[in-house]
Enzyme design. Structure first.
Site, mmCIF file in Angstrom:
data_model
loop_
_atom_site.group_PDB
_atom_site.id
_atom_site.type_symbol
_atom_site.label_atom_id
_atom_site.label_comp_id
_atom_site.label_asym_id
_atom_site.label_seq_id
_atom_site.Cartn_x
_atom_site.Cartn_y
_atom_site.Cartn_z
ATOM 1 N N ASP A 1 55.429 79.143 34.567
ATOM 2 C CA ASP A 1 54.321 79.683 35.364
ATOM 3 C C ASP A 1 53.308 78.575 35.690
ATOM 4 O O ASP A 1 53.473 77.424 35.287
ATOM 5 C CB ASP A 1 53.676 80.829 34.560
ATOM 6 N N ASP B 1 52.788 87.961 42.807
ATOM 7 C CA ASP B 1 53.472 89.015 42.034
ATOM 8 C C ASP B 1 53.772 90.284 42.827
ATOM 9 O O ASP B 1 52.943 90.777 43.590
ATOM 10 C CB ASP B 1 52.624 89.397 40.814
HETATM 11 C C1 GAL Z 1 52.343 85.608 36.611
HETATM 12 C C2 GAL Z 1 53.806 85.657 37.014
HETATM 13 C C3 GAL Z 1 54.376 86.971 36.516
HETATM 14 C C4 GAL Z 1 54.247 87.030 35.006
HETATM 15 C C5 GAL Z 1 52.788 86.832 34.607
HETATM 16 C C6 GAL Z 1 52.630 86.711 33.106
HETATM 17 O O1 GAL Z 1 51.773 84.437 37.054
HETATM 18 O O2 GAL Z 1 53.909 85.555 38.404
HETATM 19 O O3 GAL Z 1 55.724 87.105 36.916
HETATM 20 O O4 GAL Z 1 55.050 86.038 34.433
HETATM 21 O O5 GAL Z 1 52.241 85.669 35.200
HETATM 22 O O6 GAL Z 1 51.300 86.528 32.730
#
Ligand code: GAL
Length: 410
Positions: free
Chosen positions: A175, A230
């Site tokens: 991430d 997301d």
């Molecule tokens: C976001 C990511 C999600 C999930 C989340 C966890 O940035 O796009 O898929 O992993 O963080 O905190």
């Protein structure tokens, strides 16, 4: 119908724009010392042999967010096997954010959260492997992950990659939160090299949300790259992620895939038809098929969608070519892409509120004129009785689709 035909000048314009984008993103310096650049590309080249077809499996985030523990992960692994999903190719069990303690140990190692993963990640990997499955984990190219509940790997890339390999990890989602402000093109390749040095092939999934158009540089850094921010469990969110991802269709290929985010099928926010659209578009777009529901508790309807072998086969086809929108008229769209064996996969998509007829012409699909074509309806599991010449039409319900594999015959 308004046709989308690509002419010479449009191709030229796209090439100029892509070059300008490369320069502005500093992927290719304007005044390049070209051999340095080539050398760096070579050093960064990802050749881990993974992701020859889009990855399939499950990830904890969409359904469980931070409420995960080792029991859920073990039971999910059990369910992948008992439901028959693993036999269909769903073999990654991926733990997302919130699996680690906020503090590293005194040697700087990541530590599994004692209250929720008391047996540790190695034991979990052994369990998952004993079921013939693979274990994925999550970290971040910043100082903390997006939940702020565990550390990221920035500055610890080599140490963390070694830890993951020693635990038997097979997949890393990486991430982009809480970083130092430097570009993903600088931070992500460090983890690439760390993984390549870790002594175990680890699928590398880049999650920088499409910010720096990772489709342009991701193939030498990872095996897949998120092209969007997301997803959530709604029609608008799902369909808009499919749209954003489609733009990069030409840049996906075996070993490196565009990722419009994980599946929401089964989480309850969409109708059955909408989930069928979701699954069909992800499949034809060669997106990772990472389930995001609680697979320990699925309705028959949801099982039917995610176990559709014929749709999965489109996703896993050896040619690895991502479909594109080949025709759009208002809410009616045709998505199509070639498959191995001179076949073509087609989705007739009705995004609107009214029932509508949609016609796909061979011309739109790249099938030679006058070809006689056999059509397999992948959701009805039927080869249509009549053959088709020049076009195929169907009436499609609102927020629904039809999906076919077309095969020239004779
Ligand atoms: C976001 C990511 C999600 C999930 C989340 C966890 O940035 O796009 O898929 O992993 O963080 O905190």
């Amino acid at each position: 119908m308004e046709e989308r035909r690509v002419g010479y000048y449009e191709i030229l314009l796209v090439m100029v724009l892509v070059t300008l984008l490369h320069i502005s993103l500093n992927i290719v310096p304007a005044s390049a010392n070209f051999s340095d650049e080539v050398e760096q590309h070579r050093r960064n080249l990802l050749a881990n042999g993974l992701g020859t077809t889009p990855p399939m499996g499950w990830n904890s985030w969409n359904h469980f967010n931070c409420q995960i523990n080792e029991k859920i992960i073990r039971e999910t692994a059990d369910a992948l096997v008992s439901t028959g999903l693993s036999k269909l190719g769903y073999n990654y069990v991926n733990i997302d954010d919130c699996w680690a303690e906020l503090n590293r140990d005194d040697k700087g190692n990541l530590v599994a959260k004692k209250s929720t993963f008391p047996s540790g990640i190695k034991a979990l990997a052994d369990y998952v492997h004993s079921k013939g499955l693979k274990l994925g984990i999550y970290s971040d190219a910043g100082y903390f992950t997006c939940s702020n509940k565990m550390p990221g790997s920035l500055g610890h890339e080599f140490q963390d990659a070694k830890t993951f390999a020693s635990w038997g990890i097979d997949y890393l989602k990486y991430d982009n939160c809480n970083n130092d402000g430097s570009k993903p093109t600088v931070r992500y390749p460090v983890m690439t090299r760390a993984l390549m040095n870790a002594g175990r092939p680890i699928f590398f999934s880049l999650c920088e949300w499409g910010d720096m158009h990772p489709a342009l540089w991701g193939a030498r850094v990872g095996n897949s790259w998120r092209t969007t921010n997301d997803i959530n469990d709604s029609w608008d969110s799902m369909i808009s992620r499919a749209d954003m991802n489609e733009v990069y269709a030409d840049l996906a290929k075996p070993g490196g895939w565009n990722d419009p985010d994980m599946l929401e099928v089964g989480n309850g926010g969409m109708t059955k038809d909408e989930y069928i659209v979701h699954f069909s578009l992800w499949a034809i777009s060669k997106a990772p098929l990472l389930l995001g529901c609680d697979i320990r508790n699925m309705s028959k309807e949801i099982v039917e969608i995610i176990t559709n072998k014929e749709v999965i086969a489109v996703n896993q086809d050896s040619l690895g070519v991502q479909a594109k929108k080949v025709r759009m008229e208002g809410d009616q769209e045709i998505w199509a892409g070639p498959l191995s064996g001179y076949r073509v996969a087609v989705v007739l998509l009705n995004r609107g509120p009214l029932r509508n007829a949609i016609t796909a012409n061979w011309d739109d699909l790249g099938i030679p004129p006058k070809s006689v074509v056999q059509a397999r309806d992948l959701w009805q599991h039927q080869t249509l009785k009549k053959v088709f010449v020049d076009k195929l039409s169907a009436t499609v319900d609102p927020h629904s689709c039809k999906m076919y594999v077309l095969k020239p015959v004779g």
